[in-house]
Design a protein around this motif. Structure first.
Motif: not given
Length: 478
Positions: A52-57
């Motif tokens: 997501a915007s400003r997030f990576i698993s």
């Protein structure tokens, strides 16, 4: 419309390969700055965020990326190093949670997957036109070319090369002939808000559908195009002229007028001098300024009624605008003495959405003063009947004028188009809401005779009965 989101419903990727998914959204301020996400639905129904915007698993770090282009209303998700476990249902969406605005899609990972085409993004303005280029498919000429809109469970056919056109696209879509490469164009004009969405175009033969192209059509509601009427009325034998508008700064290979019918448009003439043989002497095109061309069509016939397109082509792109020509018969004509023709009412032209057309009409017919409607015999007295007047008995000695059998007086309804010739003094016509019914001279003359005969018969019967009664009384008295 303001919260629309579109993208592929099915993706196929090769084992160890990669996929790229495009998600298209309306370019509203809220959508541009909202969080974009890509999540996978687990067995428990929860959609777990991958990126997501400003997030990576952490599980997907290094093999997934998200790119956003707010000015185009597009964000792209790329996954590399595909595994069999990556198959499943995903969501591409916008919002602070994974339950907001989204579309669902299925990803299938195969050992040997075909290479899929990227989704095309086509942007147009409200009431404007777009050109969609469907890439090469089967080069066989007998392949049916189609354009359909993707829904939740099916793709609704909008037009095909066999002549089918959905009623929502009547007069405003054309599927061009197939080129040698197998590619063809889909031309759509007079764009509406409800036209935005995900479409498929491709060829379909005896073996079924072949590699359709996904197309996302976006329609900008804040249109810069001027509003212009797209309906034009004229009469048989008259002439009509209108203007075709285009960008004066544009460079066009051809400016033309074509006649639309069943999803195709036959060119009638162009600015280079071409004129279809059946229209020679009746049609011409001239350029009065760099931004417009004037088309004149003369000696109009009933069969000229229908849809026409004004077009300008530049490379693969074509700008088009529709016009529907309505042809009406002459309003009044003199035939045999004592007869008149029915006045055909002209329906008011609808207040249609704007198009790149300017209309004007030349050569309108008119009914001259002292035009005689029907014949009146000598010493005939004709009374005037106003609207809602009740007809009573006819005074003795009144002579009724004879109207030829089957003579019909038409109606001219309120709100009729100004293109209908206006009746002048001395011309018989009806007022708004007033109707003259069909009459017969034979019936009018026969009715008084029948009534007189009936009265005479009644008098004779009464006289006979009276005489019989008197005779019977005399015999009884004796």
């Amino acid at each position: 419309v303001s919260s629309s989101l579109h993208g592929s419903r099915f993706l196929t990727g090769g084992l160890g390969g990669s996929i790229t998914h495009q998600c298209f959204y309306s370019t509203t301020p809220a959508n541009k700055h909202q969080r974009k996400y890509w999540c996978k639905i687990a067995a428990n129904g929860v959609c777990y965020t991958i990126i997501a915007s400003r997030f990576i698993s952490s599980e997907y770090r290094g093999r997934v990326a998200l790119g956003d282009v707010p000015q185009n209303g597009t964000f792209t998700v790329t996954m590399t190093g595909l595994r069999s476990s990556d198959s499943g249902t995903y969501r591409c969406g916008i919002g602070s949670t994974n339950e907001g605005l989204y579309i669902s899609l299925n990803l299938t990972v195969l050992e040997d997957a075909p290479v899929s085409r990227p989704t095309q993004l086509i942007q147009g303005e409200l009431h404007g036109s777009v050109t969609v280029l469907c890439p090469s498919g089967d080069t066989q000429r007998d392949q049916n070319r189609f354009w359909c809109k993707v829904g939740r469970s099916s793709c609704t056919l909008m037009a095909s090369s066999d002549g089918f056109v959905n009623r929502r696209y009547q007069g405003r879509i054309v599927i061009s002939s197939q080129e040698s490469s197998g590619a063809f164009k889909v031309l759509i004009n007079d764009l509406k808000k409800e036209d935005l969405g995900l479409y498929l175009c491709g060829t379909q033969g005896l073996r079924g559908q072949k590699s359709p192209q996904e197309v996302v059509l976006q329609v900008a509601t804040a249109s810069t195009l001027p509003r212009r009427p797209k309906f034009l009325s004229a009469t048989v034998g008259g002439s009509v002229s209108f203007q075709c508008h285009h960008d004066p700064k544009g460079t066009y290979e051809k400016k033309y007028l074509c006649r639309w019918e069943a999803g195709s448009c036959q060119v009638l003439l162009d600015h280079k001098g071409f004129v279809l043989e059946s229209y020679r002497g009746r049609i011409q095109m001239s350029s009065s300024d760099p931004g417009s061309s004037t088309v004149v069509l003369r000696q109009l016939r009933e069969e000229d009624e229908g849809w026409y397109w004004c077009g300008a082509s530049s490379g693969h792109a074509e700008l088009t605008a529709p016009l529907k020509l309505l042809i009406h018969k002459e309003t009044c004509s003199s035939r045999d003495p004592g007869t008149s023709t029915r006045v055909r009412p002209t329906a008011p032209s609808p207040a249609a959405p704007s198009t790149a057309w300017h209309r004007s009409v030349a050569g309108m017919g008119s009914v001259t003063q002292d035009t005689t409607m029907g014949s009146v015999t000598q010493d005939t007295r004709v009374g005037s009947v106003t609207q809602d007047t009740t007809m009573g008995t006819v005074p003795k000695g009144t002579t009724m004028g004879a109207v030829p059998r089957d003579t019909r007086m038409g109606t001219v309804t309120q709100g009729s188009s100004s293109l209908l010739p206006t009746a002048t003094p001395g011309t018989s016509a009806t007022s708004p809401g007033e109707t003259f019914q069909e009459s017969s001279s034979g019936e009018q003359l026969l009715l008084p005779v029948v009534l007189a005969a009936l009265l005479l018969l009644i008098c004779i019967t009464i006289t006979i009965l009276t005489l019989a009664k008197i005779k019977l009384q005399k015999q009884t008295g004796k």
